[in-house]
Write a protein that holds these residues in place. Sequence first.
Motif, PDB file in Angstrom:
ATOM      1  N   HIS A   4       0.845  -1.206   0.000  1.00  0.00           N
ATOM      2  CA  HIS A   4       0.000   0.000   0.000  1.00  0.00           C
ATOM      3  C   HIS A   4       0.874   1.248   0.000  1.00  0.00           C
ATOM      4  CE1 HIS A   4      -4.252  -1.391   1.121  1.00  0.00           C
ATOM      5  NE2 HIS A   4      -3.587  -2.441   0.837  1.00  0.00           N
ATOM      6  N   HIS A   5       1.845   1.274   0.900  1.00  0.00           N
ATOM      7  CA  HIS A   5       2.724   2.438   0.992  1.00  0.00           C
ATOM      8  C   HIS A   5       3.548   2.598  -0.280  1.00  0.00           C
ATOM      9  CE1 HIS A   5       2.553   2.325   5.680  1.00  0.00           C
ATOM     10  NE2 HIS A   5       1.434   2.814   5.141  1.00  0.00           N
ATOM     11  N   GLY A   6       4.005   1.490  -0.858  1.00  0.00           N
ATOM     12  CA  GLY A   6       4.765   1.536  -2.105  1.00  0.00           C
ATOM     13  C   GLY A   6       3.954   2.098  -3.258  1.00  0.00           C
ATOM     14  N   ALA A   7       2.644   1.899  -3.192  1.00  0.00           N
ATOM     15  CA  ALA A   7       1.750   2.426  -4.228  1.00  0.00           C
ATOM     16  C   ALA A   7       1.336   3.865  -3.920  1.00  0.00           C
ATOM     17  CB  ALA A   7       0.510   1.536  -4.350  1.00  0.00           C
ATOM     18  N   GLY A   8       1.874   4.400  -2.814  1.00  0.00           N
ATOM     19  CA  GLY A   8       1.584   5.788  -2.467  1.00  0.00           C
ATOM     20  C   GLY A   8       0.277   5.988  -1.729  1.00  0.00           C
ATOM     21  N   VAL A   9      -0.174   4.953  -0.993  1.00  0.00           N
ATOM     22  CA  VAL A   9      -1.444   5.037  -0.280  1.00  0.00           C
ATOM     23  C   VAL A   9      -1.234   4.713   1.192  1.00  0.00           C
ATOM     24  CG1 VAL A   9      -3.770   4.048  -0.068  1.00  0.00           C
ATOM     25  CG2 VAL A   9      -2.745   4.366  -2.330  1.00  0.00           C
ATOM     26  N   SER A  10      -1.789   5.540   2.060  1.00  0.00           N
ATOM     27  CA  SER A  10      -1.834   5.250   3.487  1.00  0.00           C
ATOM     28  C   SER A  10      -3.206   4.673   3.782  1.00  0.00           C
ATOM     29  CB  SER A  10      -1.619   6.531   4.300  1.00  0.00           C
ATOM     30  OG  SER A  10      -1.906   6.292   5.661  1.00  0.00           O
ATOM     31  N   HIS A  11      -3.258   3.563   4.502  1.00  0.00           N
ATOM     32  CA  HIS A  11      -4.543   2.923   4.799  1.00  0.00           C
ATOM     33  C   HIS A  11      -5.389   3.785   5.727  1.00  0.00           C
ATOM     34  CE1 HIS A  11      -7.377   0.174   6.769  1.00  0.00           C
ATOM     35  NE2 HIS A  11      -7.379  -0.462   5.604  1.00  0.00           N
ATOM     36  N   GLY A  12      -4.794   4.270   6.796  1.00  0.00           N
ATOM     37  CA  GLY A  12      -5.493   5.170   7.701  1.00  0.00           C
ATOM     38  C   GLY A  12      -6.232   4.511   8.844  1.00  0.00           C
ATOM     39  N   ALA A  13      -6.399   3.193   8.811  1.00  0.00           N
ATOM     40  CA  ALA A  13      -7.145   2.513   9.879  1.00  0.00           C
ATOM     41  C   ALA A  13      -6.673   1.067  10.022  1.00  0.00           C
ATOM     42  CB  ALA A  13      -8.638   2.561   9.594  1.00  0.00           C
ATOM     43  N   VAL A  14      -5.368   0.871  10.209  1.00  0.00           N
ATOM     44  CA  VAL A  14      -4.841  -0.483  10.366  1.00  0.00           C
ATOM     45  C   VAL A  14      -5.178  -0.957  11.778  1.00  0.00           C
ATOM     46  CG1 VAL A  14      -2.786  -1.941  10.344  1.00  0.00           C
ATOM     47  CG2 VAL A  14      -2.983  -0.037   8.727  1.00  0.00           C
ATOM     48  N   ARG A  15      -6.017  -1.985  11.836  1.00  0.00           N
ATOM     49  CA  ARG A  15      -6.429  -2.584  13.111  1.00  0.00           C
ATOM     50  C   ARG A  15      -6.875  -4.009  12.842  1.00  0.00           C
ATOM     51  NH1 ARG A  15     -10.341   1.505  12.087  1.00  0.00           N
ATOM     52  NH2 ARG A  15      -9.407   2.806  13.650  1.00  0.00           N
ATOM     53  N   VAL A  16      -6.981  -4.786  13.870  1.00  0.00           N
ATOM     54  CA  VAL A  16      -7.338  -6.201  13.746  1.00  0.00           C
ATOM     55  C   VAL A  16      -8.602  -6.390  12.906  1.00  0.00           C
ATOM     56  CG1 VAL A  16      -8.063  -8.257  15.029  1.00  0.00           C
ATOM     57  CG2 VAL A  16      -6.185  -6.861  15.886  1.00  0.00           C
ATOM     58  N   ALA A  17      -9.607  -5.594  13.157  1.00  0.00           N
ATOM     59  CA  ALA A  17     -10.881  -5.749  12.456  1.00  0.00           C
ATOM     60  C   ALA A  17     -10.766  -5.478  10.958  1.00  0.00           C
ATOM     61  CB  ALA A  17     -11.932  -4.821  13.069  1.00  0.00           C
ATOM     62  N   ASN A  18      -9.698  -4.831  10.518  1.00  0.00           N
ATOM     63  CA  ASN A  18      -9.523  -4.487   9.103  1.00  0.00           C
ATOM     64  C   ASN A  18      -8.489  -5.355   8.394  1.00  0.00           C
ATOM     65  OD1 ASN A  18     -11.454  -2.536   9.257  1.00  0.00           O
ATOM     66  ND2 ASN A  18     -10.023  -0.874   9.622  1.00  0.00           N
ATOM     67  N   VAL A  19      -8.129  -6.471   8.999  1.00  0.00           N
ATOM     68  CA  VAL A  19      -7.167  -7.393   8.388  1.00  0.00           C
ATOM     69  C   VAL A  19      -7.869  -8.709   8.078  1.00  0.00           C
ATOM     70  CG1 VAL A  19      -5.021  -8.682   8.722  1.00  0.00           C
ATOM     71  CG2 VAL A  19      -5.223  -6.360   9.635  1.00  0.00           C
ATOM     72  N   LEU A  20      -7.800  -9.128   6.823  1.00  0.00           N
ATOM     73  CA  LEU A  20      -8.310 -10.440   6.417  1.00  0.00           C
ATOM     74  C   LEU A  20      -7.117 -11.289   6.008  1.00  0.00           C
ATOM     75  CD1 LEU A  20     -11.421  -9.622   4.210  1.00  0.00           C
ATOM     76  CD2 LEU A  20     -11.359 -10.377   6.581  1.00  0.00           C
ATOM     77  N   VAL A  21      -7.020 -12.469   6.597  1.00  0.00           N
ATOM     78  CA  VAL A  21      -5.906 -13.368   6.311  1.00  0.00           C
ATOM     79  C   VAL A  21      -6.446 -14.613   5.627  1.00  0.00           C
ATOM     80  CG1 VAL A  21      -4.021 -14.703   7.329  1.00  0.00           C
ATOM     81  CG2 VAL A  21      -4.651 -12.500   8.313  1.00  0.00           C
ATOM     82  N   THR A  22      -5.770 -15.053   4.572  1.00  0.00           N
ATOM     83  CA  THR A  22      -6.144 -16.257   3.841  1.00  0.00           C
ATOM     84  C   THR A  22      -5.145 -17.357   4.179  1.00  0.00           C
ATOM     85  OG1 THR A  22      -6.914 -14.874   2.031  1.00  0.00           O
ATOM     86  CG2 THR A  22      -6.612 -17.206   1.560  1.00  0.00           C
ATOM     87  N   PHE A  23      -5.662 -18.527   4.525  1.00  0.00           N
ATOM     88  CA  PHE A  23      -4.794 -19.653   4.860  1.00  0.00           C
ATOM     89  C   PHE A  23      -4.879 -20.719   3.784  1.00  0.00           C
ATOM     90  CE2 PHE A  23      -5.540 -17.594   8.888  1.00  0.00           C
ATOM     91  CZ  PHE A  23      -4.269 -17.593   9.439  1.00  0.00           C
ATOM     92  N   ASP A  24      -3.852 -21.532   3.701  1.00  0.00           N
ATOM     93  CA  ASP A  24      -3.776 -22.631   2.758  1.00  0.00           C
ATOM     94  C   ASP A  24      -4.891 -23.629   3.071  1.00  0.00           C
ATOM     95  OD1 ASP A  24      -2.961 -25.256   1.669  1.00  0.00           O
ATOM     96  OD2 ASP A  24      -1.140 -24.185   1.111  1.00  0.00           O
ATOM     97  N   GLY A  25      -5.553 -24.127   2.055  1.00  0.00           N
ATOM     98  CA  GLY A  25      -6.646 -25.077   2.249  1.00  0.00           C
ATOM     99  C   GLY A  25      -6.215 -26.400   2.844  1.00  0.00           C
ATOM    100  N   ARG A  26      -5.003 -26.835   2.549  1.00  0.00           N
ATOM    101  CA  ARG A  26      -4.511 -28.108   3.074  1.00  0.00           C
ATOM    102  C   ARG A  26      -3.848 -27.953   4.434  1.00  0.00           C
ATOM    103  NH1 ARG A  26      -2.835 -28.507  -2.616  1.00  0.00           N
ATOM    104  NH2 ARG A  26      -1.150 -27.217  -1.852  1.00  0.00           N
ATOM    105  N   ASP A  27      -3.155 -26.864   4.640  1.00  0.00           N
ATOM    106  CA  ASP A  27      -2.445 -26.628   5.898  1.00  0.00           C
ATOM    107  C   ASP A  27      -2.929 -25.306   6.473  1.00  0.00           C
ATOM    108  OD1 ASP A  27      -0.758 -26.297   8.015  1.00  0.00           O
ATOM    109  OD2 ASP A  27       1.089 -26.400   6.850  1.00  0.00           O
ATOM    110  N   ARG A  28      -3.897 -25.378   7.345  1.00  0.00           N
ATOM    111  CA  ARG A  28      -4.534 -24.171   7.869  1.00  0.00           C
ATOM    112  C   ARG A  28      -3.583 -23.307   8.694  1.00  0.00           C
ATOM    113  NH1 ARG A  28      -9.921 -23.364   7.704  1.00  0.00           N
ATOM    114  NH2 ARG A  28      -9.704 -22.248   9.661  1.00  0.00           N
ATOM    115  N   ARG A  29      -2.400 -23.805   9.001  1.00  0.00           N
ATOM    116  CA  ARG A  29      -1.427 -22.987   9.732  1.00  0.00           C
ATOM    117  C   ARG A  29      -0.613 -22.128   8.782  1.00  0.00           C
ATOM    118  NH1 ARG A  29       0.881 -28.116  12.633  1.00  0.00           N
ATOM    119  NH2 ARG A  29       1.124 -28.430  10.431  1.00  0.00           N
TER     120      ARG A  29
END
Length: 127
Positions: A42-67
């Motif tokens: 985001h910063h490299g593209a010249g954008v500040s998110h402005g609200a980085v917090r747990v509720a605004n983070v989505l994480v994708t995990f591997d289907g075979r290895d959920r860790r």
Amino acid sequence: EEEERRHHRRDAGDRTVPRPTRDGIRSRLGTAAAIAKTLAEHHGAGVSHGAVRVANVLVTFDGRDRRRCRGANLIDLAGSVALGDLGRERAERAVRKDLEGLGRVLRRLFGSSCSGDDDEDDEDGRG
């Protein structure tokens, strides 16, 4: 008691909690790296998110290895700003705010805090 000390630790609330396993730590490090990489993009593209917090983070995990983290996304871009539209000082402040938010997310991810403010970033996101 010695056995308990090896496999448990005290958290900031003086509760006994299990020590993370090697795989658990590896998984959390991968997740932390994915979140940090996304913010850096985001910063490299010249954008500040402005609200980085747990509720605004989505994480994708591997289907075979959920860790195993496959990637992370930052959502709720309503507070985002183009860094090029800000003066240097305001742009630096915006990036610093994002990095402070990242720090709170990482403290939450790893379950400990040097400053004792683990609960600061509640689900309402006003941390």
